[in-house]
Design an enzyme around this catalytic site. Structure first.
Site, PDB file in Angstrom:
ATOM      1  N   HIS A  73       0.484  -1.318   0.278  1.00 38.72           N
ATOM      2  CA  HIS A  73       0.049   0.297   0.423  1.00 38.72           C
ATOM      3  C   HIS A  73       0.883   1.350   0.509  1.00 38.72           C
ATOM      4  CE1 HIS A  73       0.918  -1.838   4.023  1.00 38.72           C
ATOM      5  NE2 HIS A  73       0.487  -0.505   4.514  1.00 38.72           N
ATOM      6  N   TYR A 201      -5.222   5.104  10.868  1.00 37.71           N
ATOM      7  CA  TYR A 201      -5.292   5.626  12.726  1.00 37.71           C
ATOM      8  C   TYR A 201      -6.180   6.513  12.402  1.00 37.71           C
ATOM      9  CZ  TYR A 201       0.070   3.672  11.813  1.00 37.71           C
ATOM     10  OH  TYR A 201       1.585   2.706  11.789  1.00 37.71           O
ATOM     11  N   PRO A 293       4.318   0.987  19.109  1.00 37.67           N
ATOM     12  CA  PRO A 293       3.811   0.254  18.360  1.00 37.67           C
ATOM     13  C   PRO A 293       3.103   1.798  16.997  1.00 37.67           C
ATOM     14  CG  PRO A 293       2.466  -0.534  19.866  1.00 37.67           C
ATOM     15  CD  PRO A 293       3.854   0.607  20.104  1.00 37.67           C
ATOM     16  N   LYS A 297       7.556   0.554  14.037  1.00 32.90           N
ATOM     17  CA  LYS A 297       9.272   0.459  13.439  1.00 32.90           C
ATOM     18  C   LYS A 297       9.805  -0.722  14.332  1.00 32.90           C
ATOM     19  CE  LYS A 297       8.602   3.796  11.210  1.00 32.90           C
ATOM     20  NZ  LYS A 297       9.282   4.063   9.466  1.00 32.90           N
ATOM     21  N   TYR A 385       7.489   7.589   8.292  1.00 33.18           N
ATOM     22  CA  TYR A 385       7.708   6.698   8.258  1.00 33.18           C
ATOM     23  C   TYR A 385       7.500   5.821   7.432  1.00 33.18           C
ATOM     24  CZ  TYR A 385       2.938   3.919   8.590  1.00 33.18           C
ATOM     25  OH  TYR A 385       2.262   3.411   8.486  1.00 33.18           O
TER      26      TYR A 385
END
Ligand code: APR
Ligand code: PHB
Length: 390
Positions: A73, A201, A293, A297, A385
């Site tokens: 994605h 998120y 979390p 990472k 990210y």
């Protein structure tokens, strides 16, 4: 087996990946794992891979199942109660997609690769102890089947996670630790249902929520919970209701609920141990650092540590060079602290903290609005990210 080049403590992702890569470079090694293989493979962990980790796994022959089952994605969604959502577009801003592929699957693939290669993995190795770490001939002992065992080696890789023995083998006057414990945890469930199209998120006054993926028929969902929450307090219906209450309706509507096949609570902490090496001992993965979390990472840091450590050990054995070993801790920590900062920042942004004031809530909202309005701000988030290059 009484001698090897590298004794690896811990048969999780870091230890197994290091063992596999060292084998490819002709460096003999043995993995000493405290638990049974079945126990290790039952652990449920995160499942988002940076492109660097994906490429690394492909480069060492571990990409076939990942590329078949993993979900590629172009980043993850940030959603905010009544404020809409945005895509952390890692392809647009960093030129690198993300891959959803569970850590359990990676561990299965690693065990299979080591078995095919006749790798030496000792499971249920109890009372592992490290000796003479500052000499050129360290050695490791353990107990199994009621017998004491010993292996002599040239290097020890501490890949035994946060609760392992390796970090504790560094003298207290040498080791420096940095820690932040968060006043909440994550309650996670796994369900055999189709996931949302993207990772989402979500921030809500009720708390954080995350929708994630494993494969087209396996989904992972989380909600922020009390640090001492018990899974038994959260029957499936209660979880799904709370999860949907925290997600903006455009995402809540798309959630396919189903019975949980796993449910657990994880604490959140940030932790770094320095240095990541002591004599012939080198720490990698959770043995040296823990991230909340929120930034996905943990596994990716284990992979980058293993990238640096395997490259350094190969230079030692193939070219007689020790400069990369000497620079290992400094090199790995530069990337570790970058991931620690990103993970801390996202955790601060997306969660509700018990001591929050109205000022805190307004600051957080404005941060999200700034990300929606500024491509530069979003690009900065996306490149972190996505994971900076190794
Ligand atoms: N002796 C031998 N093995 C040990 C000992 C010990 N004293 N202590 C712990 N272990 C084993 C654990 O049983 C575990 O299998 O070391 C392994 C460490 O694996 P992880 O904790 O998974 O750590 P790591 O390999 O660094 O992987 C990091 O795992 O926990 C997640 O979020 C984390 O995704 C990240 C990844
Ligand atoms: C997961 O799929 O378990 C997951 C995804 C993203 C995160 C953390 C966990 O940030």
């Amino acid at each position: 087996m009484n001698k090897t080049n590298v004794a690896i403590i811990g048969g999780g992702p870091a230890g197994l990946l290091l063992s596999h890569i060292l084998h490819l470079h002709g460096v003999d090694n043995v993995v000493l794992e405290r638990q049974s293989r079945d126990y290790v493979l039952k652990r449920i962990r995160a499942g988002v891979l940076e492109f660097g980790t994906v490429q690394m796994l492909r480069d060492v022959g571990l990409g076939e199942r990942m590329d078949r089952e993993g979900l590629v994605h172009s980043g993850s969604m940030l959603a905010w109660q009544d404020e809409g959502s945005l895509l952390i577009d890692t392809v647009k801003y960093a030129g690198r997609p993300m891959m959803a592929y569970g850590q359990t699957a990676i561990t299965e693939d690693l065990y299979a690769a080591r078995d095919r290669a006749g790798g030496k993995i000792v499971d249920q190795a109890a009372d592992v102890a490290l000796h003479d770490l500052t000499s050129p001939q360290p050695w490791v002992t353990w107990t199994k089947d009621g017998r004491q065992h010993r292996v002599d080696c040239e290097f020890v890789a501490g890949c035994d996670g946060f609760h392992g023995v390796a970090r504790q083998s560094i003298p207290a006057d040498v080791l420096r630790t940095y820690e932040r414990v968060y006043p909440f945890g994550w309650l996670g469930i796994m369900s055999r249902t189709p996931p949302l199209d993207n990772l989402v998120y979500a921030h809500h006054d009720r708390g954080f929520a995350l929708a994630s993926q494993r494969n087209p028929m396996l989904s992972r969902y989380y909600i922020q919970c009390e640090s001492d929450a018990q899974p038994g307090e959260w029957p499936d219906d209660r979880f799904w209701d709370e999860f949907k209450a925290r997600m903006p309706s455009e995402f809540a509507r798309a959630v396919v609920t189903g019975p949980s096949i796993e449910k657990s609570v994880a604490p959140l902490r940030s932790f770094v141990a320095e240095p990541m090496s002591y004599g012939r001992l080198f720490l990698a993965g959770d043995a040296a650092h823990i991230v909340p979390p929120t930034g996905a990472k943990g596994l990716n840091l284990a992979a980058s540590d293993v990238h640096y450590l395997s490259r350094a050990l190969e230079a030692h054995y193939r070219h007689g060079r020790d400069d990369l070993l000497e620079a290992y801790s400094r090199t790995a920590l530069q990337r570790v602290w970058g991931a620690e900062r990103l993970s801390w920042w996202l955790t601060q942004l997306l969660h509700v903290f018990p001591q929050d004031t109205g000022f805190d809530r307004r600051l957080r909202l404005n941060e999200f609005q700034y990300l929606r309005r500024s491509e530069r701000a979003l690009a900065t988030l996306a490149e972190q990210y996505a994971g900076l290059p190794f």
